[in-house]
Design an enzyme around this catalytic site. Structure first.
Site, PDB file in Angstrom:
ATOM      1  N   ASP A   2       1.005  -1.200  -0.105  1.00  0.00           N
ATOM      2  CA  ASP A   2       0.116  -0.086  -0.061  1.00  0.00           C
ATOM      3  C   ASP A   2       0.648   1.422  -0.035  1.00  0.00           C
ATOM      4  OD1 ASP A   2      -2.324   1.420  -0.065  1.00  0.00           O
ATOM      5  OD2 ASP A   2      -2.872   1.094   2.166  1.00  0.00           O
ATOM      6  N   ASN A  50     -10.139  -3.775  -6.407  1.00  0.00           N
ATOM      7  CA  ASN A  50      -9.446  -2.472  -7.097  1.00  0.00           C
ATOM      8  C   ASN A  50     -10.198  -2.298  -8.531  1.00  0.00           C
ATOM      9  OD1 ASN A  50      -6.314  -3.324  -5.756  1.00  0.00           O
ATOM     10  ND2 ASN A  50      -7.828  -1.759  -5.027  1.00  0.00           N
TER      11      ASN A  50
HETATM   12  C1  FPP Z   1      -2.049  -0.108  -3.390  1.00  0.00           C
HETATM   13  O1  FPP Z   1      -1.533   1.272  -3.313  1.00  0.00           O
HETATM   14  C2  FPP Z   1      -1.235  -0.786  -4.436  1.00  0.00           C
HETATM   15  C3  FPP Z   1      -1.865  -1.502  -5.501  1.00  0.00           C
HETATM   16  C4  FPP Z   1      -3.410  -1.387  -5.660  1.00  0.00           C
HETATM   17  C5  FPP Z   1      -1.284  -1.980  -6.522  1.00  0.00           C
HETATM   18  C6  FPP Z   1       0.142  -2.624  -6.381  1.00  0.00           C
HETATM   19  C7  FPP Z   1       0.859  -2.794  -7.529  1.00  0.00           C
HETATM   20  C8  FPP Z   1       2.270  -2.514  -7.530  1.00  0.00           C
HETATM   21  C9  FPP Z   1       3.177  -2.607  -6.607  1.00  0.00           C
HETATM   22  C10 FPP Z   1       2.700  -2.693  -9.042  1.00  0.00           C
HETATM   23  C11 FPP Z   1       2.524  -3.733 -10.020  1.00  0.00           C
HETATM   24  C12 FPP Z   1       2.633  -5.245  -9.396  1.00  0.00           C
HETATM   25  C13 FPP Z   1       3.460  -6.206  -9.759  1.00  0.00           C
HETATM   26  C14 FPP Z   1       3.153  -7.506  -8.987  1.00  0.00           C
HETATM   27  C15 FPP Z   1       4.437  -6.184 -10.774  1.00  0.00           C
HETATM   28  P1  FPP Z   1      -2.594   2.320  -3.241  1.00  0.00           P
HETATM   29  O2  FPP Z   1      -2.665   2.610  -4.935  1.00  0.00           O
HETATM   30  O3  FPP Z   1      -3.906   2.046  -2.695  1.00  0.00           O
HETATM   31  O4  FPP Z   1      -1.667   3.697  -2.576  1.00  0.00           O
HETATM   32  P2  FPP Z   1      -2.592   4.784  -1.731  1.00  0.00           P
HETATM   33  O5  FPP Z   1      -3.252   4.098  -0.717  1.00  0.00           O
HETATM   34  O6  FPP Z   1      -1.382   5.678  -1.541  1.00  0.00           O
HETATM   35  O7  FPP Z   1      -3.464   5.360  -2.888  1.00  0.00           O
END
Ligand code: FPP
Length: 229
Positions: A2, A50
């Site tokens: 996250d 998501n």
């Molecule tokens: C949550 O942060 C993260 C995600 C929904 C996506 C995770 C994806 C990656 C790390 C990159 C691609 C994955 C792979 C396996 C190569 P958020 O977007 O909710 O962050 P925030 O809470 O700060 O908005």
């Protein structure tokens, strides 16, 4: 994993830039865990919820996943890592699924480390799916209702055959499990850090492992029963 969005917003960058930098953390953490001989690693990359994010972000995440698979496939194979996606992967676009299938197949015989990637994943849906599979086994006559126990549930999860996680790390400062491995986390140690995922690198991983080492795990027993000191 996250905090990608906040990492980007704090730098005045588009959210996708945070995910891009987060994909680099994925590579660093997978490599470090393999070096540490950690046999199972599960990354929560994309939840069922998501899908509700803006289309641009969802498309960008699918693109990043495919870039990761293309770029890191050789490294996964050379390092004995087996890829095991968990979740409703049939909901992913066909072109992503094609790539996933290729890496799953090519890495199927690797057994130094299992890399579970949770994609279109929901812990509640995983449990509902296990219930459906069990009901089908009962209606076929392969299972008696009285035989439905802890093991029957375990055997019908995406993580069937794998041990429960020892440690859950959540970055980004929130202290909740957000529909992740609800059954499997029963006795998992929880570690929350304010570090945003794109900044989570080797040093942060080692810090989490140090904290884990200092935890007193009793699994519902008393200390003298679980310690051999
Ligand atoms: C949550 O942060 C993260 C995600 C929904 C996506 C995770 C994806 C990656 C790390 C990159 C691609 C994955 C792979 C396996 C190569 P958020 O977007 O909710 O962050 P925030 O809470 O700060 O908005």
């Amino acid at each position: 994993m996250d905090g990608n969005g906040r990492w980007a917003e704090r730098k005045g960058l588009p959210r996708l830039e945070g995910h891009r930098r987060g994909a680099r953390s994925v590579d660093v953490v997978v490599t470090a865990c393999r070096e540490l001989n950690i046999p199972h690693l599960t990354l929560y990359a994309f939840s069922s919820e998501n899908w509700g994010r803006p289309k641009d972000e969802v498309d960008g995440l699918m693109e990043l996943l495919s870039i990761y698979l293309r770029k890191e496939k050789k490294k996964l194979l050379d390092n004995g890592i087996r890829l095991n996606p968990i979740g409703e992967i049939e909901r992913l676009p066909d072109w992503v699924n094609g790539l996933l299938e290729e890496v799953i197949e090519d890495s199927a015989h690797n057994n130094d480390m299992v890399l579970n990637i949770a994609l279109s994943y929901s812990g509640r849906e995983e449990l509902a799916r296990a219930a459906r599979l069990i009901c089908r086994a009962v209606s076929r006559g392969d299972l008696e209702p009285e035989e439905i126990d802890f093991n029957a549930l375990n055997d019908n999860l995406y993580t069937s055959g794998q041990p429960d996680p020892d440690l859950l790390i959540r970055t980004g400062g929130e202290q909740r499990v957000s529909n992740f491995l609800l059954w499997q986390l029963a006795y998992t140690e929880l570690y929350f850090t304010k570090t945003l995922w794109p900044d989570f690198r080797k040093k942060e991983l080692f810090r989490a492992l140090d904290v884990f080492e200092s935890r007193d795990r009793r699994f519902g027993l008393v200390g003298t029963q679980v310690r051999n000191d």
